[in-house]
Design an enzyme around this catalytic site. Structure first.
Site, PDB file in Angstrom:
ATOM      1  N   LYS A 205      -8.397   6.538 -19.217  1.00 31.03           N
ATOM      2  CA  LYS A 205      -8.675   7.034 -20.551  1.00 31.03           C
ATOM      3  C   LYS A 205      -7.442   6.909 -21.454  1.00 31.03           C
ATOM      4  O   LYS A 205      -6.993   5.812 -21.716  1.00 31.03           O
ATOM      5  CB  LYS A 205      -9.185   8.472 -20.463  1.00 31.03           C
ATOM      6  CG  LYS A 205     -10.268   8.698 -19.391  1.00 31.03           C
ATOM      7  CD  LYS A 205     -11.482   7.800 -19.537  1.00 31.03           C
ATOM      8  CE  LYS A 205     -12.671   8.226 -18.694  1.00 31.03           C
ATOM      9  NZ  LYS A 205     -12.507   8.131 -17.244  1.00 31.03           N
TER      10      LYS A 205
ATOM     11  N   ASP B  44      -6.858  19.266 -14.695  1.00 26.65           N
ATOM     12  CA  ASP B  44      -7.209  17.940 -15.204  1.00 26.65           C
ATOM     13  C   ASP B  44      -6.747  17.876 -16.655  1.00 26.65           C
ATOM     14  O   ASP B  44      -7.266  18.576 -17.521  1.00 26.65           O
ATOM     15  CB  ASP B  44      -8.723  17.729 -15.100  1.00 26.65           C
ATOM     16  CG  ASP B  44      -9.145  16.321 -15.515  1.00 26.65           C
ATOM     17  OD1 ASP B  44      -8.469  15.723 -16.373  1.00 26.65           O
ATOM     18  OD2 ASP B  44     -10.170  15.830 -14.996  1.00 26.65           O
TER      19      ASP B  44
ATOM     20  N   ARG C 275       0.839  -1.204   0.000  1.00 27.44           N
ATOM     21  CA  ARG C 275       0.000   0.000   0.000  1.00 27.44           C
ATOM     22  C   ARG C 275       0.870   1.249   0.000  1.00 27.44           C
ATOM     23  O   ARG C 275       0.552   2.244  -0.639  1.00 27.44           O
ATOM     24  CB  ARG C 275      -0.943   0.005   1.218  1.00 27.44           C
ATOM     25  CG  ARG C 275      -1.668   1.345   1.408  1.00 27.44           C
ATOM     26  CD  ARG C 275      -2.782   1.281   2.432  1.00 27.44           C
ATOM     27  NE  ARG C 275      -2.456   0.533   3.628  1.00 27.44           N
ATOM     28  CZ  ARG C 275      -1.694   0.966   4.636  1.00 27.44           C
ATOM     29  NH1 ARG C 275      -1.144   2.159   4.589  1.00 27.44           N
ATOM     30  NH2 ARG C 275      -1.495   0.197   5.686  1.00 27.44           N
TER      31      ARG C 275
ATOM     32  N   TYR D 152     -16.524  17.455 -15.939  1.00 28.23           N
ATOM     33  CA  TYR D 152     -16.984  16.068 -15.922  1.00 28.23           C
ATOM     34  C   TYR D 152     -18.020  15.905 -14.814  1.00 28.23           C
ATOM     35  O   TYR D 152     -17.847  16.421 -13.700  1.00 28.23           O
ATOM     36  CB  TYR D 152     -15.790  15.142 -15.695  1.00 28.23           C
ATOM     37  CG  TYR D 152     -16.160  13.742 -15.293  1.00 28.23           C
ATOM     38  CD1 TYR D 152     -17.019  12.976 -16.082  1.00 28.23           C
ATOM     39  CD2 TYR D 152     -15.680  13.182 -14.122  1.00 28.23           C
ATOM     40  CE1 TYR D 152     -17.376  11.686 -15.698  1.00 28.23           C
ATOM     41  CE2 TYR D 152     -16.016  11.898 -13.739  1.00 28.23           C
ATOM     42  CZ  TYR D 152     -16.874  11.162 -14.532  1.00 28.23           C
ATOM     43  OH  TYR D 152     -17.224   9.894 -14.145  1.00 28.23           O
TER      44      TYR D 152
END
Length: 375
Positions: A208, A183, A61, A113
């Site tokens: 994406k 972004d 982690r 978005y």
């Protein structure tokens, strides 16, 4: 136009162009065996050589060898020192905002978005942040005269394809003491590197274009600030929304063809835009001239179900940035959580469709759109 300047790859001793960094992502990283491809390290824990010693990896982690390789490449192609790979694009946004104090005033572009808006709306209702939205660059500049702690930009925006001058806005924001978050999902580092233009934090939904094959859920947070990185790293380790070893490997593999995919999708998109602009079934086309994302408004909104149901090559699905071409109806899909009156107020009307252009033969894509729009 793709920038061809050299970028410093932090894992190498000299500078390379972005296409070289991408093609060689993760290779020659296994000194033990000489394996060319980055190994997938599934182990969740790592043995200490001796008491008080560490290999640099203790618990997956916190840090994982495969994820670390992905992060090195992601930082290099964004011209930054640091990157963190997260479990999704939304977890990247949440992580980025975790470094800002409760009560921070956030100025954001209006066309966002839908998932970003949903989370922004939630945390504002909880009293964690206060949001102000602006439709245009001029409105952003005017708002920056006021008390602002964080400037949040999507450029180009989703789905109206508005572009903003990152360098100009970053200069103005920094003069007010505000941090700048960008972004960069739509353009990727092939067409835009916000760190070079003054952004403090850059985000990607790596699901994406970066991964590029619609088979990885991932996010990325990039910064060139050691102070911000330390806070981001601490918060990611604490909350645990890290990218898995296998998905990190898949992301590295996808990155290798990022430049080629972006070039092909852009070339296809440019031809499709030329077709759409001449179609009697289309009243407006929204495209920046580069990248694979196109939005358009149909002349007859009532025909949208027919268009979506008739397409054969395009898939009617959410998401974007993969090798396959997709069509999305933001009203019922990606932006459904934004109230209709809000969407309509800034131009996201119910007659808009969004295309993510893939790498298929453009002749087949155009013919598919022709038969659906005009048939």
């Amino acid at each position: 136009r793709q920038r061809q300047m050299c970028i410093r790859d932090r894992s190498m001793s000299k500078s390379f162009h972005i296409n070289t960094i991408l093609a060689q992502a993760g290779i020659k990283s296994d000194k033990a065996t000489g394996a060319l491809v980055t190994p997938i390290h599934f182990s969740t824990t790592y043995q200490h050589p001796e008491f008080g010693q560490s290999t640099g990896f203790d618990y997956t982690r916190t840090k994982n060898p495969t994820r670390s390789k992905a992060e090195e490449v992601l930082a290099a192609i964004e011209s930054a020192h640091y990157a963190l790979a997260t479990s999704s694009g939304m977890s990247a946004i949440v992580l980025a905002f975790s470094v800002f104090p409760v009560g921070s005033k956030v100025l954001a572009v209006r066309d966002l978005y839908g998932g970003s808006f949903r989370w922004f709306n939630q945390v504002e209702q909880e009293g964690r942040f206060h949001f102000t939205y602006a439709n245009t660059e001029e409105e952003l500049i005017a708002e920056l005269e006021k008390d602002v702690d964080v400037l949040y930009i999507e450029t180009p925006t989703n789905p109206l394809m508005l572009e903003f001058d990152i360098e100009k806005l970053s200069t103005l924001a920094h003069a007010k003491g505000a941090k700048v978050v960008v972004d960069n999902t739509f353009y990727s580092p092939i067409y835009q590197r916000p760190i070079e233009d003054g952004a403090d934090i850059v985000l990607h939904s790596a699901t994406k274009y970066l991964a590029g094959h619609n088979d990885v859920l991932a996010g990325v947070v990039v910064t060139d600030s050691a102070d911000l990185y330390e806070k981001l790293f601490y918060n990611l380790n604490t909350t645990g929304a890290v990218l898995s070893p296998f998905d990190s490997y898949q992301l590295i593999r996808g990155l290798k063809t990022l430049s080629l995919r972006m070039e092909r999708s852009t070339a296809n998109a440019q031809e499709i835009v030329a077709f759409l602009e001449q179609s009697p079934a289309v009243k407006e086309v929204l495209y920046t001239g580069r990248g694979g994302m196109i939005s358009f408004k149909v002349a007859d909104e009532k025909r949208i179900p027919h268009i979506l149901n008739t397409l054969k090559v395009f898939s009617f699905a959410e998401s974007l940035g993969g090798v396959e071409s997709l069509i999305t109806y933001p009203t019922t899909q990606t932006h459904a959580d934004i109230p209709a009156e809000v969407r309509h107020s800034y131009g996201l009307t119910d007659d808009l469709l969004r295309l993510s252009i893939g790498i298929e033969d453009v002749r087949d894509l155009i013919e598919d759109l022709r038969q659906a729009l005009e048939g």
